[in-house]
Design an enzyme around this catalytic site. Structure first.
Site, PDB file in Angstrom:
ATOM      1  N   GLY A   1       2.627  16.874  -3.264  1.00 54.02           N
ATOM      2  CA  GLY A   1       2.798  15.304  -3.020  1.00 54.02           C
ATOM      3  C   GLY A   1       3.147  14.356  -3.920  1.00 54.02           C
ATOM      4  O   GLY A   1       2.746  14.318  -5.224  1.00 54.02           O
TER       5      GLY A   1
ATOM      6  N   GLY B   1       3.595  10.866  -3.832  1.00 60.06           N
ATOM      7  CA  GLY B   1       3.330   9.569  -3.293  1.00 60.06           C
ATOM      8  C   GLY B   1       2.771   8.869  -4.386  1.00 60.06           C
ATOM      9  O   GLY B   1       3.154   9.421  -5.755  1.00 60.06           O
ATOM     10  N   PHE B   2       2.100   7.864  -4.470  1.00 64.08           N
ATOM     11  CA  PHE B   2       1.618   7.154  -5.742  1.00 64.08           C
ATOM     12  C   PHE B   2       0.962   7.884  -6.501  1.00 64.08           C
ATOM     13  O   PHE B   2       0.784   8.182  -7.800  1.00 64.08           O
ATOM     14  CB  PHE B   2       0.785   5.832  -5.311  1.00 64.08           C
ATOM     15  CG  PHE B   2       1.782   4.755  -4.877  1.00 64.08           C
ATOM     16  CD1 PHE B   2       2.805   4.127  -5.573  1.00 64.08           C
ATOM     17  CD2 PHE B   2       1.725   4.298  -3.358  1.00 64.08           C
ATOM     18  CE1 PHE B   2       3.259   2.996  -5.197  1.00 64.08           C
ATOM     19  CE2 PHE B   2       2.528   3.317  -2.832  1.00 64.08           C
ATOM     20  CZ  PHE B   2       3.440   2.651  -3.972  1.00 64.08           C
TER      21      PHE B   2
ATOM     22  N   VAL C   1       4.067  22.985   1.770  1.00 60.29           N
ATOM     23  CA  VAL C   1       3.065  23.739   1.560  1.00 60.29           C
ATOM     24  C   VAL C   1       2.260  24.420   2.668  1.00 60.29           C
ATOM     25  O   VAL C   1       1.786  23.669   3.397  1.00 60.29           O
ATOM     26  CB  VAL C   1       1.711  23.069   0.688  1.00 60.29           C
ATOM     27  CG1 VAL C   1       0.678  23.826   0.314  1.00 60.29           C
ATOM     28  CG2 VAL C   1       2.575  22.586  -0.519  1.00 60.29           C
TER      29      VAL C   1
ATOM     30  N   GLU D   1       0.623  -7.202   8.549  1.00 61.12           N
ATOM     31  CA  GLU D   1       2.121  -7.433   8.100  1.00 61.12           C
ATOM     32  C   GLU D   1       3.215  -7.282   9.197  1.00 61.12           C
ATOM     33  O   GLU D   1       4.112  -8.082   9.307  1.00 61.12           O
ATOM     34  CB  GLU D   1       2.410  -6.755   6.906  1.00 61.12           C
ATOM     35  CG  GLU D   1       1.287  -7.295   5.629  1.00 61.12           C
ATOM     36  CD  GLU D   1       1.503  -6.692   4.135  1.00 61.12           C
ATOM     37  OE1 GLU D   1       2.118  -5.563   4.023  1.00 61.12           O
ATOM     38  OE2 GLU D   1       1.129  -7.205   3.466  1.00 61.12           O
TER      39      GLU D   1
ATOM     40  N   ASP E   1      -5.077   9.356  -0.612  1.00 62.00           N
ATOM     41  CA  ASP E   1      -5.789   9.479   0.725  1.00 62.00           C
ATOM     42  C   ASP E   1      -6.482  10.568   1.081  1.00 62.00           C
ATOM     43  O   ASP E   1      -6.942  10.757   1.974  1.00 62.00           O
ATOM     44  CB  ASP E   1      -4.533   8.991   1.558  1.00 62.00           C
ATOM     45  CG  ASP E   1      -4.373   7.558   1.408  1.00 62.00           C
ATOM     46  OD1 ASP E   1      -5.206   6.746   0.894  1.00 62.00           O
ATOM     47  OD2 ASP E   1      -3.069   7.245   2.065  1.00 62.00           O
TER      48      ASP E   1
ATOM     49  N   ALA F   1      -2.638   1.532  -2.424  1.00 61.75           N
ATOM     50  CA  ALA F   1      -1.690   2.289  -3.475  1.00 61.75           C
ATOM     51  C   ALA F   1      -2.286   2.001  -4.815  1.00 61.75           C
ATOM     52  O   ALA F   1      -2.265   2.968  -5.630  1.00 61.75           O
ATOM     53  CB  ALA F   1      -0.474   1.504  -3.459  1.00 61.75           C
TER      54      ALA F   1
END
Lengths: 428, 428
Positions: free
Chosen positions: B17, B19-20, B85, B181, B314, B325
């Protein structure tokens, strides 16, 4: 041909297509006593000359595709309709279009402007389109980006050296400006941008072939510039194969003359064919389209026998006018001037004459060729001029600034940062 | 639990992954004596907090999704693998992944970092996913943009006022930061951006509903800020429906509590569920995931019984750590510090502790709420801080500059220029 009756506010102009020709026609009618309806399948104008940069990760799609509604938002007499034109009733003066709402809409017109552009021309081999996509729309560009970047990604993992080498072979068919610019960009990706990004493969070993049946690259250019462009391409590592017609394309290879070249990425930049709307109109008007499917029009850009129908851009066949963006813009402006003159009962403008302000094609960093008013340019000056001209003609100040930022970074860092490989997009 | 043997150069870290969490873990290992393989299905990192701006035409996809290879290009000990994966062999310490080349690859590891993120959670109603897409990927954002802008286009043409009003109704389910948002942006589109772009419809008549089963918007915030956010949303014209669980979703309507609200555009921002890899690992490790499908991990962020496996972002359930994040970034850095300490036989860092640097959510022009170190912010100061924080954390200087340009223009012109409605993208 009788002249069109001078109009009143309420004279309805339907423009089919929001490309250069259609958009410049619409803008040219700003403030005139007409009601303009611009019909397009897509909600955006497209700056096609930079489409290859979306395909190679230099620019993001939105940056060269401003919404038609934004472009025309201050023009009070113009409306945009998102719809797919299905029929044109020349006798009844109405366009039938399937709207984004799913319904059919009948749009009566007093003047019709046909500017629906062109599709990729496979010259009788439409079965090649899946394996060799053309580069005409945002979806095309995104799909080609997916294939080019995806091929490097697959090669990085591929254990079989034969398959790996096919993955690292890129074939561009057609050595006109689009083919030349695209081949140059793929070569730069492989040689300058990606080498440090991959671990297992040497991206500089990638082969980029530019193939054309004709004897020169950039056919319409002065022979010296064609030669220079071919030399510049070869200096970038592009294999330029001329007088080499493509005999077959499949998912695993391209057959060039007698040679089967294994590849997974083929882009078709060999030709265009006018929108099918041209054939529809030709049938109704009883005229014969030319080989590229274009409609022959008179010096006033109207359809023979139909002074109320203008045909512009890549749909029109006009002697001595090439299929380039500036010609489309000039045609759009001319049609607008004609319509304005008619509805205000003013003197008609002179017949359309294409003003060749010059042509430019870029090959890569510091490399370009062009001819401007008899002057032949090459190398750095041509390249700088290319950048300036394309920034100038890009629609929208914000996009100009964003593209300028991206180009500056690409230049300084030798990077390309618009490289999202998206999911498959259904084209069409 | 026995400590992991101090490693030598060659200690293999597989990170799943980009991501962050995964990206910060990879970056945190720069210069350490390890070999990092970052595996991701996609070739890009994604700045998820701005994804809703791609969905509403404020930003272009590439601008918030830098290629992973670019981000890690200067890090010599890190490689990127584009692969999906398929299996994790905890006992044999290897990951099996289907590569972009189509083959299966077995990646042995000494340390595994699981950071595959989360998908949209429909809480047992996966059948709603087609009619109410979530907002987790570029493809999701592009699809939602297509629906939102497409609904206005269809409404412009739609003759039936009942259908038109359904087309001009937008429902956002879930009043967390993403929902708030997104609802705010859709309302701004309808009220400030689009009115002049359309002729026949009054876009300001569009209804935007923000729906949540909970009694407050922005659940985790101080009640005063929740109230302020709800007030700001209502001032923008958003109908905020709280304690209103969604009972049904279909292609033509959402049923909120007992009321059937006809709409063509529903976005699901109500919850997330950890990547299915969490369930796979849970089964093999004999542990129980939490309700959100997340894996409970210890204060060192490792999987119980598997000190060589870190679970981050997450996918991880850690007491007192929210799914935001900054928490993912901090977990990534912590895992990197742990791995470095182990392989260099240095003292281990203290157990992971989430440092809450604050939270911010923007509602619209000059409107935002936030809490920073006990300080409650709202209105203009919160909004300016939101802009600054998001620009700072965006990956890549070029993207920061491009996004700054776009935001400046959006602010000055009340326009949104990234509005290409693309063809349908196959998500998955």
């Amino acid at each position: 041909m009788e002249p069109v009756t001078p109009g009143t506010p309420g004279h309805r102009v339907v423009i089919v297509g929001g490309g250069f020709a259609g958009l410049y026609a619409a803008r040219g009618l700003a403030g005139e006593p007409v009601d303009v309806a611009l019909v397009d399948r897509r909600n955006h104008h497209l700056f096609q000359p930079l489409l290859y940069q979306v395909a190679t990760g230099a620019l993001s799609a939105d940056e060269i595709a401003p919404p038609l509604r934004s472009v025309l938002r201050r023009q009070r007499n113009a409306a945009v309709l998102l719809a797919d034109v299905e029929d044109i009733d020349l006798a009844g003066q109405a366009v039938t279009a399937r709207g984004h709402d799913g319904h059919e809409h009948r749009l009566p017109y007093d003047t019709l402007v046909l500017a629906a552009g062109a599709d990729t021309n496979y010259f009788g081999h439409d079965e090649w389109s899946d394996d060799a996509p053309g580069l005409k729309s945002i979806e095309d560009a995104v799909e080609i980006r997916r294939r080019i970047l995806g091929a490097f990604e697959a090669a990085e993992l591929e254990p079989d050296p034969v398959v790996r080498s096919a993955l690292l072979t890129f074939v561009v068919v057609g050595a006109g400006p689009t083919g030349v610019e695209l081949a140059g960009q793929i070569a730069e990706l492989a040689r300058d941008v990606l080498p440090q990004d991959f671990e297992r493969i040497d991206t500089t070993s990638a082969r980029v072939l530019l193939v054309d049946a004709a004897p020169h690259v950039l056919g319409g250019y002065h022979p010296r510039l064609s030669e220079r462009a071919a030399r510049d391409l070869r200096a970038l590592g592009v294999e330029v194969r001329l007088e080499a017609p493509v005999a077959a394309v499949d998912a695993e290879a391209v057959t060039i003359a007698e040679e089967r070249v294994p590849t997974r990425t083929v882009v078709w930049a060999a030709g265009i064919r006018a929108s099918p709307l041209a054939a529809l109109v030709a049938g109704k008007a009883g005229i014969e389209p030319d080989r590229g499917g274009r409609l022959p029009v008179g010096p006033d850009l109207t359809l023979p026998g139909h002074p109320e129908v203008f045909v512009l851009g890549d749909m029109a066949s006009v002697d001595g006018v090439p299929g380039v963006a500036p010609a489309a813009m000039q045609m759009g402006r001319h049609a607008a001037a004609m319509i304005s003159a008619r509805v205000t009962a003013s003197p008609l403008p002179d017949p359309f004459r294409y003003r060749d302000r010059g042509t430019l094609a870029t090959i890569g960093r510091h490399r370009a060729v062009g001819q401007i008013r008899g002057l032949r340019l090459k190398g750095l000056p041509a390249w700088v001029l290319w950048l300036a001209v394309h920034l100038t003609y890009l629609v929208g100040f914000q996009n100009r600034l964003v593209v300028f930022v991206r180009w500056s970074f690409s230049y300084l860092t030798r990077g390309r940062s618009a490289r999202v490989i998206p999911g498959r997009v259904s084209r069409g």
